[in-house]
Design an enzyme around this catalytic site. Structure first.
Site, PDB file in Angstrom:
ATOM      1  N   LYS A 111       0.800  -1.223   0.000  1.00  0.00           N
ATOM      2  CA  LYS A 111       0.000   0.000   0.000  1.00  0.00           C
ATOM      3  C   LYS A 111       0.835   1.276   0.000  1.00  0.00           C
ATOM      4  O   LYS A 111       0.323   2.332  -0.331  1.00  0.00           O
ATOM      5  CB  LYS A 111      -0.986   0.004   1.184  1.00  0.00           C
ATOM      6  CG  LYS A 111      -2.110  -1.021   1.013  1.00  0.00           C
ATOM      7  CD  LYS A 111      -3.270  -0.780   1.966  1.00  0.00           C
ATOM      8  CE  LYS A 111      -4.404  -1.766   1.661  1.00  0.00           C
ATOM      9  NZ  LYS A 111      -5.582  -1.567   2.490  1.00  0.00           N
ATOM     10  N   LYS A 192      -4.340  -9.740  -5.682  1.00  0.00           N
ATOM     11  CA  LYS A 192      -5.619 -10.058  -5.046  1.00  0.00           C
ATOM     12  C   LYS A 192      -6.702  -9.030  -5.411  1.00  0.00           C
ATOM     13  O   LYS A 192      -6.395  -7.874  -5.674  1.00  0.00           O
ATOM     14  CB  LYS A 192      -5.456 -10.185  -3.519  1.00  0.00           C
ATOM     15  CG  LYS A 192      -5.725  -8.935  -2.716  1.00  0.00           C
ATOM     16  CD  LYS A 192      -5.842  -9.258  -1.240  1.00  0.00           C
ATOM     17  CE  LYS A 192      -6.131  -7.989  -0.456  1.00  0.00           C
ATOM     18  NZ  LYS A 192      -7.502  -7.483  -0.604  1.00  0.00           N
ATOM     19  N   LYS A 195     -11.135  -4.041  -2.678  1.00  0.00           N
ATOM     20  CA  LYS A 195     -12.195  -3.056  -2.868  1.00  0.00           C
ATOM     21  C   LYS A 195     -11.644  -1.680  -3.179  1.00  0.00           C
ATOM     22  O   LYS A 195     -12.335  -0.855  -3.753  1.00  0.00           O
ATOM     23  CB  LYS A 195     -13.160  -3.042  -1.671  1.00  0.00           C
ATOM     24  CG  LYS A 195     -12.601  -2.524  -0.381  1.00  0.00           C
ATOM     25  CD  LYS A 195     -13.711  -2.418   0.654  1.00  0.00           C
ATOM     26  CE  LYS A 195     -13.577  -3.465   1.730  1.00  0.00           C
ATOM     27  NZ  LYS A 195     -12.392  -3.262   2.596  1.00  0.00           N
TER      28      LYS A 195
HETATM   29  P1  ATP Z   1      -8.598  -2.651   0.916  1.00  0.00           P
HETATM   30  O1  ATP Z   1      -8.161  -2.721  -0.515  1.00  0.00           O
HETATM   31  O2  ATP Z   1      -9.134  -1.326   1.318  1.00  0.00           O
HETATM   32  O3  ATP Z   1      -7.551  -3.170   1.867  1.00  0.00           O
HETATM   33  P2  ATP Z   1      -9.871  -5.225   0.968  1.00  0.00           P
HETATM   34  O4  ATP Z   1     -10.694  -5.663  -0.190  1.00  0.00           O
HETATM   35  O5  ATP Z   1      -8.506  -5.800   1.098  1.00  0.00           O
HETATM   36  O6  ATP Z   1      -9.850  -3.646   0.988  1.00  0.00           O
HETATM   37  P3  ATP Z   1     -10.297  -5.486   3.845  1.00  0.00           P
HETATM   38  O7  ATP Z   1     -11.310  -4.654   4.534  1.00  0.00           O
HETATM   39  O8  ATP Z   1      -8.870  -5.075   3.969  1.00  0.00           O
HETATM   40  O9  ATP Z   1     -10.714  -5.573   2.288  1.00  0.00           O
HETATM   41  O10 ATP Z   1     -10.442  -6.983   4.319  1.00  0.00           O
HETATM   42  C1  ATP Z   1     -11.662  -7.507   4.848  1.00  0.00           C
HETATM   43  C2  ATP Z   1     -11.629  -9.010   4.857  1.00  0.00           C
HETATM   44  O11 ATP Z   1     -11.713  -9.519   3.507  1.00  0.00           O
HETATM   45  C3  ATP Z   1     -10.340  -9.618   5.439  1.00  0.00           C
HETATM   46  O12 ATP Z   1     -10.685 -10.772   6.170  1.00  0.00           O
HETATM   47  C4  ATP Z   1      -9.537  -9.995   4.214  1.00  0.00           C
HETATM   48  O13 ATP Z   1      -8.623 -11.048   4.476  1.00  0.00           O
HETATM   49  C5  ATP Z   1     -10.644 -10.427   3.279  1.00  0.00           C
HETATM   50  N1  ATP Z   1     -10.234 -10.270   1.868  1.00  0.00           N
HETATM   51  C6  ATP Z   1      -9.849  -9.128   1.279  1.00  0.00           C
HETATM   52  N2  ATP Z   1      -9.585  -9.331  -0.024  1.00  0.00           N
HETATM   53  C7  ATP Z   1      -9.802 -10.660  -0.251  1.00  0.00           C
HETATM   54  C8  ATP Z   1      -9.693 -11.497  -1.405  1.00  0.00           C
HETATM   55  N3  ATP Z   1      -9.292 -10.991  -2.573  1.00  0.00           N
HETATM   56  N4  ATP Z   1     -10.003 -12.813  -1.280  1.00  0.00           N
HETATM   57  C9  ATP Z   1     -10.407 -13.312  -0.104  1.00  0.00           C
HETATM   58  N5  ATP Z   1     -10.519 -12.587   1.033  1.00  0.00           N
HETATM   59  C10 ATP Z   1     -10.225 -11.269   0.961  1.00  0.00           C
HETATM   60 MG    MG Z   2      -7.212  -5.157   2.683  1.00  0.00          MG
END
Ligand code: ATP
Ligand code: MG
Length: 328
Positions: A111, A192, A195
């Site tokens: 990040k 990965k 969001k």
């Molecule tokens: P950001 O990009 O803002 O970090 P994010 O999509 O990574 O958003 P988080 O809020 O950081 O989402 O994570 C929330 C939950 O979703 C955590 O348990 C994380 O491990 C899970 N998670 C995030 N991305 C994935 C993915 N691509 N596949 C499976 N689990 C995920």
């Molecule tokens: Mg995340």
């Protein structure tokens, strides 16, 4: 009875990765356990956020938790910034964290890469996450695969605190789903799905309509081999779609491989899209009922009260152990 804690950041609309990697597990866990589910807005501000959008995302995330099946009678659903103990214990845990170990976190490296203004809280995010978890005597943390390293650090910090001061924290275990633990970007399947990805085509959002879902899956990057086979190294795009399909339907990867043995990617992608739609559509209907309701606010108020009671007890113990404040 085990205590479960997990959080999701209101940093954008939730993706299918968030659902399959995290949220989907929560619903089953709440039946047999004591669960806390958190909207971790203080984590979201470690990168720049628009204030109105953040407020909207917080509410939207709360509605998605409920729409996915979180039952406020069984689980405590609350907003992190409404329970002050999180940042208080977070600060205390920062004081026993080393800059070196925080700089080694891959999420921090990812990040902060290429950015010229990186907030100090992006670095100190893991001790705040540790505080979130440790405040509730958590036994088990259900998360996606990307959070493994932060969980390992949480365990280290708990043990370090217990050894240095007093044995007050439960050292939590991590729980990662068998399929769907790491859903990849549809446009770059070596990365990965996130969001906060700026490429809208890379992610399926939980609120995308049928047409969008179909379109995104049809344009997902695969390969030119034309064989539906799980091979993460050589066929990351197809493997990702297989994981999505399997996780949405409960089929095994092997079953799907044989089902599509003599079929091309066209049919496979069409059916994958349908599998996703059948999971998200009913959930979206419930979401739109909840989003503007007073019920949603009542649930969050109640959740914050319940979380605060538990959290303040642990915070008091931690302050005493560290020698903060006065003897009372
Ligand atoms: P950001 O990009 O803002 O970090 P994010 O999509 O990574 O958003 P988080 O809020 O950081 O989402 O994570 C929330 C939950 O979703 C955590 O348990 C994380 O491990 C899970 N998670 C995030 N991305 C994935 C993915 N691509 N596949 C499976 N689990 C995920
Ligand atoms: Mg995340």
């Amino acid at each position: 009875l085990k205590t479960i804690f997990s959080g999701i950041q209101p940093s954008g609309t939730l993706t299918l990765g968030n659902y399959l990697g995290a949220m989907k597990q929560f619903v089953d866990l709440q039946e047999e356990n004591h669960c806390y589910f958190c909207i971790v807005d203080e984590h979201a501000i470690t990168v720049p956020q628009d204030r109105l959008k953040l407020r909207e995302n917080i509410r939207s995330l709360a509605a998605l938790y409920l729409a996915s099946g979180i039952d406020p009678e069984k689980s405590t659903l609350f907003i992190q910034s409404e329970v002050a103990a999180h940042t208080q214990l977070g600060w205390m845990l920062q004081s026993i964290s080393y800059i070196g170990e925080l700089e080694r976190m891959t999420q921090f490296k990812d990040k902060s890469a290429g950015k010229d203004a990186v907030s100090s809280s992006l670095l100190t995010y893991p001790p705040l996450m540790a505080a979130d978890i440790l405040l509730y005597k958590t036994d088990l943390v259900p998360v996606g695969d990307d959070q493994k390293q932060h969980l390992e650090l949480t365990r280290n910090l708990a043990q370090r605190f217990n050894n240095k001061f007093n044995d007050i924290f439960t050292v939590p275990e991590v729980s990662i789903p068998k399929t769907g633990a790491r859903i990849m970007s549809l446009q770059d399947p070596t990365k990965k799905m996130s969001k906060s990805d700026s490429n809208q085509k890379a992610s399926i959002f939980m609120l995308d309509d049928e047409k969008k879902i179909e379109k995104k899956i049809k344009s997902a990057v695969t390969d030119s081999e034309g064989i539906v086979k799980f091979d993460k190294e050589n066929k990351p795009g197809v493997s990702n779609l297989l994981a999505i399909y399997a996780s949405c339907t409960g089929s095994s990867i092997a079953e799907l491989e044989s089902k599509y043995r003599d079929k091309g990617y066209g049919q496979f992608k069409q059916d994958t899209a349908e599998a996703v739609i059948s999971v998200l559509k009913p959930l979206q209907a419930r979401y739109y009922e909840l989003i503007d309701s007073q019920e949603l606010d009542d649930i969050l108020d109640n959740g914050a009260d319940k979380a605060e009671q538990a959290a303040n007890k642990m915070l008091a113990k931690a302050k005493k152990a560290m020698g903060l404040g006065r003897v009372k």
